[in-house]
Write a protein that holds these residues in place. Structure first.
Motif, PDB file in Angstrom:
ATOM      1  N   MET A 121     -19.874  35.577 111.066  1.00 39.51           N
ATOM      2  CA  MET A 121     -19.304  35.993 112.347  1.00 39.51           C
ATOM      3  C   MET A 121     -19.489  37.499 112.554  1.00 39.51           C
ATOM      4  N   THR A 174     -14.718  29.056 116.057  1.00 44.82           N
ATOM      5  CA  THR A 174     -14.973  30.495 116.004  1.00 44.82           C
ATOM      6  C   THR A 174     -15.991  30.896 117.071  1.00 44.82           C
ATOM      7  N   GLN A 232      -9.105  38.235 110.550  1.00 43.19           N
ATOM      8  CA  GLN A 232      -9.874  37.152 109.941  1.00 43.19           C
ATOM      9  C   GLN A 232      -9.112  36.391 108.872  1.00 43.19           C
ATOM     10  N   LEU A 260      -8.600  32.434 108.515  1.00 44.38           N
ATOM     11  CA  LEU A 260      -9.699  31.464 108.449  1.00 44.38           C
ATOM     12  C   LEU A 260      -9.936  30.904 107.046  1.00 44.38           C
ATOM     13  N   ALA A 305     -12.388  35.402 114.258  1.00 44.29           N
ATOM     14  CA  ALA A 305     -12.164  35.855 112.873  1.00 44.29           C
ATOM     15  C   ALA A 305     -12.780  37.220 112.606  1.00 44.29           C
TER      16      ALA A 305
END
Length: 511
Positions: free
Chosen positions: A312, A249, A227, A230, A222
């Motif tokens: 992330m 992820t 991304q 998600l 992501a």
């Protein structure tokens, strides 16, 4: 010990097949078998972690076919850490699901076990093609899990999720085909030697293959601009499924570390460090977009999803440095973000279930049945996720700041990480005050009866307690992770364990 390396793949595979073929219509028995298999997986994962911590990487060659011709699994400290984390999270998620989520649709437990098989296989494989295979196993199981319980919103988001992942799988196959076409192998240890000897005329094809792979892994992780799938997919998934997806992820992040250190690392000749110029800038953009999403989200689940995107970005900011300090900091943050993110998904599920038709919308609602308990859990979870002291998010952020200070974008990284942290804190404060402080002046809406929240609350408290333990034992844990980072970057040790002939080949390559 050597045969136990394959157990994290075989155990859930056998359990899933048994659940489908023998216990398809018996939920009570499915629960017993699934719980037993998951606890056994946790025991095996713990044993493998202790075994990996004491020595060099170990390989397991299926059918005794030697690499690069046979299927090979590799157990090192990094793979063992990821398998152990998967098993720990699986136990927590399964206990939460046993409180009622698993009977809202069919085949929850078989799909849950197949998901574990795919995750563990992706962490243990030493082959790029088998990485693709385990990606597919993991994704096929996730297609069923995300639709568990039904509903129009879940169905719509599920179709989007399937479509984007089919595109990702197609790109993965193209990348694998290009790399095989110019190297003749997909074994990672063998690739590490062969990419250094690539003919000048094939360099462009190899570069395209390597960058396509990075695109696929960035999609799984992501990273901006990939991304967007998600928030809608994870927000529509059932609470325990979204919590388990925290490892999905991480598979993307793990694959970036594994492939772009072993195969396309600093010693990869003409394609050396091919991912390095892309990962950190993408991570910084991910941080910014995730923080804006947290601030602007109109729902609690949306806020949690964008906080995962933001986390992330933090994780890949550290891992994208591709050095020992960055990898060590990233691994600590990976443990923290997985546990705190899973706790937030489960807590959001619990809160939404008590708010009737308002569900997780961030608007004032009639009082919850357990306002103080849920508010306390949200407060702790928010502290953990936003990176405020004294929990592990704060220490993880300090480690990332320290590691990134020696990187090429140090000032930019510090500015964006600290600035977006402030936005995320504001977003969580706004959500918490709306959910637990502001009370709507209207009678409570009828909600489905909930027999007890003791078990779900215990699971959430356990996950948050684990983040507290990450803080309390930060010293020994960071030393363990530093050793893991050092071993991960020791490419010769990895190649020697899998295919010693490839090591000799790489040493004979022209420098």
């Amino acid at each position: 010990m050597s045969h136990l390396i394959i157990a994290p793949i075989v155990l859930p595979a056998v359990a899933a097949a048994f659940l489908v073929l023998v216990l398809r219509h018996d939920l009570a028995s499915q629960r017993i078998v699934s719980a037993g298999a998951t606890l056994a997986l946790l025991a095996v994962a713990g044993w493998l972690y202790m075994s990996a911590a004491d020595g060099a990487p170990a390989s397991y060659q299926l059918g005794d076919w030697r690499a690069p011709f046979g299927i090979v699994l590799v157990l090192d400290r990094l793979a063992a850490t990821m398998v152990l984390l998967t098993a720990l999270l699986a136990v927590a998620v399964l206990i939460y699901a046993l409180a009622g989520w698993d009977d809202r649709g069919r085949h929850f437990h078989p799909l849950f076990q197949f998901q574990l098989m795919g995750l563990n296989g992706a962490f243990l494989t030493g082959d790029v093609f088998n990485l693709f295979v385990f990606f597919e196993i993991m994704l096929i199981a996730s297609y069923g899990l995300i639709l568990h319980g039904g509903g129009a919103r879940r169905l719509r988001s599920g179709f989007h999720y399937v479509a984007i992942n089919l595109v990702g799988s197609t790109l993965f196959l193209f990348a694998v085909g290009l790399i095989y076409a110019v190297t003749g192998t997909l074994n990672m240890a063998d690739l590490a030697a062969r990419v250094t000897q690539i003919a000048p005329g094939d360099e462009a094809i190899l570069r395209v293959g390597a960058l396509l792979l990075l695109l696929v892994f960035a999609l799984k992780a992501a990273l901006v601009p990939l991304q967007w799938w998600l928030p809608s997919a994870y927000a529509a998934a059932p609470g325990p499924v979204a919590a388990l997806f925290m490892m999905m992820t991480k598979v993307g992040a793990y694959s970036i570390v594994r492939v772009y250190t072993v195969v396309f690392g600093a010693d990869a000749g003409p394609v050396a460090d091919i991912a390095a110029p892309w990962v950190v800038p993408a991570a910084l953009a991910t941080l910014a977009l995730g923080a804006v999403g947290v601030l602007a989200s109109p729902t609690l689940l949306g806020l949690v999803c964008f906080s995962i995107v933001w986390s992330m970005g933090s994780l890949l900011l550290a891992l994208g440095l591709f050095d020992a300090s960055g990898l060590s900091a990233g691994l600590y943050y990976l443990l923290h973000s997985t546990l705190s993110g899973a706790a937030l998904f489960l807590l959001a599920d619990l809160v939404a279930a008590q708010r009737g038709r308002l569900a997780d919308r961030l608007v004032p609602a009639p009082p919850l049945r357990h306002p103080n308990l849920l508010a306390g859990l949200f407060f702790v979870a928010a502290i953990a996720m936003t990176g405020m002291p004294p929990l592990s998010g704060f220490l993880g952020k300090l480690l990332i700041l320290d590691a990134s200070w020696r990187g090429p974008l140090a000032v930019t990284s510090w500015t964006i990480l600290l600035g977006t942290s402030l936005l995320v804190i504001v977003g969580f404060a706004r959500a918490g005050s709306t959910l637990f402080w502001k009370v709507a002046d209207r009678p409570p809406q009828p909600v489905d009866p909930a027999p007890s929240i003791a078990l779900p609350v215990a699971v959430i408290a356990g996950l948050l307690g684990a983040t507290a333990l990450l803080s309390v034992f930060a010293g020994p844990i960071t030393r363990e992770l530093a050793a893991t980072a050092q071993q991960t970057l020791d490419i010769n040790a990895y190649v020697r364990a899998v295919n010693p002939a490839a090591l000799a080949l790489s040493r004979s390559a022209p420098q």
